[in-house]
Design a protein around this motif. Sequence first.
Motif, mmCIF file in Angstrom:
data_model
loop_
_atom_site.group_PDB
_atom_site.id
_atom_site.type_symbol
_atom_site.label_atom_id
_atom_site.label_comp_id
_atom_site.label_asym_id
_atom_site.label_seq_id
_atom_site.Cartn_x
_atom_site.Cartn_y
_atom_site.Cartn_z
ATOM 1 N N ASP A 180 -9.364 5.626 -6.473
ATOM 2 C CA ASP A 180 -9.624 4.312 -5.885
ATOM 3 C C ASP A 180 -10.093 4.402 -4.437
ATOM 4 O O ASP A 180 -10.761 3.499 -3.944
ATOM 5 N N SER A 184 -3.437 4.096 0.798
ATOM 6 C CA SER A 184 -4.248 3.712 -0.352
ATOM 7 C C SER A 184 -5.151 2.544 0.011
ATOM 8 O O SER A 184 -4.744 1.612 0.715
ATOM 9 N N ILE A 207 -4.873 7.199 -6.288
ATOM 10 C CA ILE A 207 -5.317 6.954 -4.917
ATOM 11 C C ILE A 207 -6.631 7.676 -4.657
ATOM 12 O O ILE A 207 -7.554 7.123 -4.049
ATOM 13 N N HIS A 226 0.836 -1.194 0.000
ATOM 14 C CA HIS A 226 0.000 0.000 0.000
ATOM 15 C C HIS A 226 0.876 1.251 0.000
ATOM 16 O O HIS A 226 2.051 1.210 0.364
ATOM 17 N N TRP A 256 -9.018 5.861 -0.188
ATOM 18 C CA TRP A 256 -7.981 5.687 0.818
ATOM 19 C C TRP A 256 -8.634 5.525 2.178
ATOM 20 O O TRP A 256 -9.819 5.777 2.344
#
Length: 336
Positions: free
Chosen positions: A175, A132, A172, A80, A177
């Motif tokens: 997607d 992430s 990030i 990550h 975090w």
Amino acid sequence: MNMPSRIIKLPENLQEQSGSEQISPLSLSLDARPINVNVQQPPENMPAYHWHGHIEINIPFDDDVEYIFNENNTVIRAGHIGIFWASVPHRLIDKRHCQTMAVFDIPVYQFLSWQLSQNLINHITHGIIIQSKNPHLVSLFEVRRWEKELKSEDPNRHQLVYDEIQLMIKRISLDGWRLLLELPKTVSHQTSGSRHAQNYVRTMLDYIANHYNEQLTVQSVAGAVGLNSNYAMGLFQSAMQLTIKQYIMMMRINHAKALLSDTNKSMLDISLTTGFGSISRFYDNFLKYTGLSPNKYRKQIRAKDSWSAQGLIPTSHSVKGASTGEKLITKNIRQL
């Protein structure tokens, strides 16, 4: 965006000086070195808190690594991407079995100039570590290529690396975090300003860095850029997601926490070193922002810390405190 040529030189061995902990996190925004990328083996542990002026990205590729950010234990998971503002005192305490970790140092000015998620900026500038949501967003091969190209003399390749790192952070944002520390209630959600406004903010940060040990006021900071106080406060908050007062107070409290934890300095010495000016002002503000008196904080943090299990005595160790960010992890270890 190309980095400015002006570089403020701090002592090369700053992290090795016993008095380096006296350097305030507020002073380190002046350090405008270009982006740095290293692939390296993390140390077994860091003997005391340190802080430097950059936004830091860590990617442990083959195992988790554990940090302490002041009193908070935080694990960055293998594969990550972890991002945090390194001006918050921190130290790596357990590398587990990690042998390969990428470390990026990104100047604050560069980070703020990128078109990134405002929520992400909010979290970083408030001292939160983000990780992430998904692993493997970037490969070790890519990071090694960035490391190599930044060592070249080709500015076009440098810019390409900058662009690709920015895209990595944007991925990030897309997607998602997770927060590795609790989010402060003071976080705002304002939009970032123009590049012209960012230049004003940069000048304000430079003024604060040059006068961190003085009695700073909103009026003095605004006067340094020739702006009305209210207008200057608005520009600063828009870019930093912190008011001028919040920024100064957060850095001073963080600095005080590190000194209370790592040193045997007296309360008066700490109050003067961190820029509070008087012991009563230091006590009042520390209690207000942490819920503990400085004495109680020192007693509590040392009682629950894991130093003794590692055989470390940070109050007597010479390597501690502020640094330029260079050689903090690579010092005395094998480069991969």
